[in-house]
Design an enzyme around this catalytic site. Structure first.
Site, mmCIF file in Angstrom:
data_model
loop_
_atom_site.group_PDB
_atom_site.id
_atom_site.type_symbol
_atom_site.label_atom_id
_atom_site.label_comp_id
_atom_site.label_asym_id
_atom_site.label_seq_id
_atom_site.Cartn_x
_atom_site.Cartn_y
_atom_site.Cartn_z
ATOM 1 N N GLU A 49 0.819 -1.211 0.000
ATOM 2 C CA GLU A 49 0.000 0.000 0.000
ATOM 3 C C GLU A 49 0.855 1.263 0.000
ATOM 4 O O GLU A 49 0.534 2.235 -0.679
ATOM 5 C CB GLU A 49 -0.955 0.009 1.194
ATOM 6 C CG GLU A 49 -2.043 -1.055 1.122
ATOM 7 C CD GLU A 49 -2.887 -0.946 -0.140
ATOM 8 O OE1 GLU A 49 -2.966 0.144 -0.723
ATOM 9 O OE2 GLU A 49 -3.453 -1.968 -0.547
ATOM 10 N N TYR A 132 -7.067 6.288 3.585
ATOM 11 C CA TYR A 132 -7.123 5.204 2.615
ATOM 12 C C TYR A 132 -6.310 3.990 3.069
ATOM 13 O O TYR A 132 -6.798 2.857 3.087
ATOM 14 C CB TYR A 132 -6.633 5.653 1.225
ATOM 15 C CG TYR A 132 -6.270 4.447 0.399
ATOM 16 C CD1 TYR A 132 -7.259 3.663 -0.176
ATOM 17 C CD2 TYR A 132 -4.942 4.024 0.288
ATOM 18 C CE1 TYR A 132 -6.947 2.500 -0.866
ATOM 19 C CE2 TYR A 132 -4.622 2.874 -0.394
ATOM 20 C CZ TYR A 132 -5.623 2.118 -0.965
ATOM 21 O OH TYR A 132 -5.307 0.975 -1.617
ATOM 22 N N ASP A 150 -10.098 4.757 -2.782
ATOM 23 C CA ASP A 150 -8.926 5.194 -3.520
ATOM 24 C C ASP A 150 -9.379 5.806 -4.837
ATOM 25 O O ASP A 150 -10.568 5.940 -5.098
ATOM 26 C CB ASP A 150 -7.976 4.020 -3.765
ATOM 27 C CG ASP A 150 -8.437 3.177 -4.931
ATOM 28 O OD1 ASP A 150 -9.658 2.929 -5.005
ATOM 29 O OD2 ASP A 150 -7.612 2.781 -5.757
#
Length: 309
Positions: A49, A132, A150
Site C-alpha cells: 500500500e 485510505y 482510492d
DNA sequence: TATCCGTGGTA
DNA sequence: TTACCAAGGAT
C-alpha cells in the site's frame, strides 16, 4: 429479510444487486499480485500500500519482492538505518514514503510487539498511513468492514452511482457517505467488495478509455445510461514537473542512492546549474530527513533515526 | 483546501 | 511532443 434491507441508503443505489456481479467478476479476473497471496500477511499488504501510493503496479512489483525478501517483518526493517529504506526504494518516486514506511515499521516494533495493528485508529496513527491506507490494510489484511476510497473506487462510484465521468478533485463527505452506504453488511463481503471495486477501476473502469464491454455492471451504470457524457466540471490541473524543486530533489537523491560513500557538496552541485534552487532543494531534503549533512560539507543518506516524524 | 512531494509509461 | 495518469499523505 436480508441484513442489507435494514439500511435504506444501501437500497437507494441498488447496491445489493451490484455486490454479487462485481465480486464474482473479481473472483475470475483478479490479478495474481504477490501482496494478495496469503503468505504476504499484513506486513506485505502494508508495504504494497505504501509503494502503490501514486505509483503503478508494474513498477512496484520488483521493488516489493526485493523489499519483502530483505525485510520480511517490520522489525527487520526497523533494525536498519532509514537511509537503507530510501536506497531500496529506488526510483519508485516520492521517497518520503520510504522514510515513513521505515518509521511505521519502527512504531510497529516498539508499540505493537512487531505485529501490524488491526485497529483502524492504530493504523491511522502510523506515519504515512492516512484514511485510505488504514482502511485498505484493515480490509485486505484483516478482512474488516471499511470503506476503501482510492482513486479507482472513487471513479467507479462517480460513474456507477452519480453518472459522472470523474469524481471531484478532492474526496468529499458525500463520497465517504456513499461509500459507506453501499458497503455490504458482512465484513468478509465488504472486504471482497473493496478489493473488487478497486480492481474494476484499475482494469475496466479506467480513467481514459473504459472497457465497458467487460464491465459486470455496465447495464446499471448511471454514467453509461446517460450516454457517457464528458466531464463537465472544472479541469483538474495536472502537476508540472520539469524545472521544479521535485526534479532537483530527485537528481540529488539519485546521486546519494547510488553510492555508499559520503558525497561532497561539489559533486551534488553538478546535478543542477541554478544555485538558489539547488540549495533550496538540498535544504529541503535535509529538512525532510532524506539527506544527512556531515561535517566538512559532505552528505549521505540518513544513518540515524530522526528525533521526530 | 490547495499545494507540495518523484518517476515513467502511454496516447 | 505534451499532457495525462498512476492503490495518497502531510501540511
Amino acid at each position: 429479510m436480508t441484513a442489507t434491507s435494514e439500511c435504506p441508503a444501501t437500497e437507494q443505489y441498488g447496491a445489493p444487486e451490484l455486490h454479487s456481479p462485481v465480486i464474482e467478476w473479481f473472483s475470475v479476473h483478479a490479478r495474481d499480485l504477490p501482496w494478495r497471496r496469503p503468505e504476504a500477511g499484513a506486513w506485505g499488504v502494508m508495504v504494497s500500500e505504501f509503494m502503490l501510493q501514486q505509483t503503478p503496479v508494474n513498477r512496484v512489483l520488483p521493488v516489493y519482492e526485493q523489499w519483502m525478501a530483505r525485510w520480511p517483518r517490520p522489525a527487520d526493517l526497523a533494525a536498519e538505518p532509514p537511509g537503507e529504506a530510501v536506497r531500496a526504494w529506488g526510483r519508485l518516486g516520492y521517497p518520503r514514503r520510504a522514510l515513513r514506511l521505515h518509521g511505521a515499521a519502527a512504531a510497529i516494533a516498539e508499540r505493537h510487539g512487531g505485529d501490524v495493528p488491526r485497529e483502524h485508529a492504530q493504523l491511522l496513527a502510523l506515519p504515512g498511513v492516512g484514511e485510505y491506507t488504514a482502511a485498505a490494510v484493515a480490509s485486505f489484511a484483516y478482512r474488516q468492514r471499511h470503506a476503501v476510497l482510492d482513486t479507482n473506487v472513487r471513479r467507479v462510484f462517480a460513474r456507477l452511482f452519480r453518472g459522472q465521468e470523474y469524481p471531484p478533485n478532492a474526496t468529499t463527505a458525500a463520497e465517504r457517505k456513499l461509500a459507506r452506504a453501499v458497503l455490504p453488511e458482512e465484513p468478509e463481503q465488504a472486504a471482497s467488495w473493496a478489493a473488487a471495486t478497486m480492481e474494476l477501476g484499475a482494469l475496466i473502469c479506467t480513467a481514459r478509455t473504459p472497457a465497458c464491454g467487460g464491465c459486470p455492471v455496465a447495464d446499471r451504470c448511471a454514467w453509461k445510461r446517460a450516454g457517457s457524457p464528458p466531464h463537465a466540471g472544472p479541469p483538474r490541473r495536472t502537476q508540472s514537473y520539469a524545472g521544479t524543486d521535485r526534479q532537483v530533489r530527485g537528481r540529488l537523491l539519485e546521486v546519494l542512492r547510488d553510492t555508499n560513500e559520503p558525497v561532497p557538496r561539489e559533486r551534488l552541485d553538478q546535478v543542477w546549474d541554478e544555485p538558489v534552487q539547488r540549495a533550496r532543494a538540498l535544504d529541503g531534503l535535509v529538512a525532510d530527513g532524506l539527506v544527512e549533512p556531515l561535517a566538512g560539507g559532505v552528505y549521505r543518506l540518513p544513518q540515524s533515526r530522526p528525533l521526530n516524524g
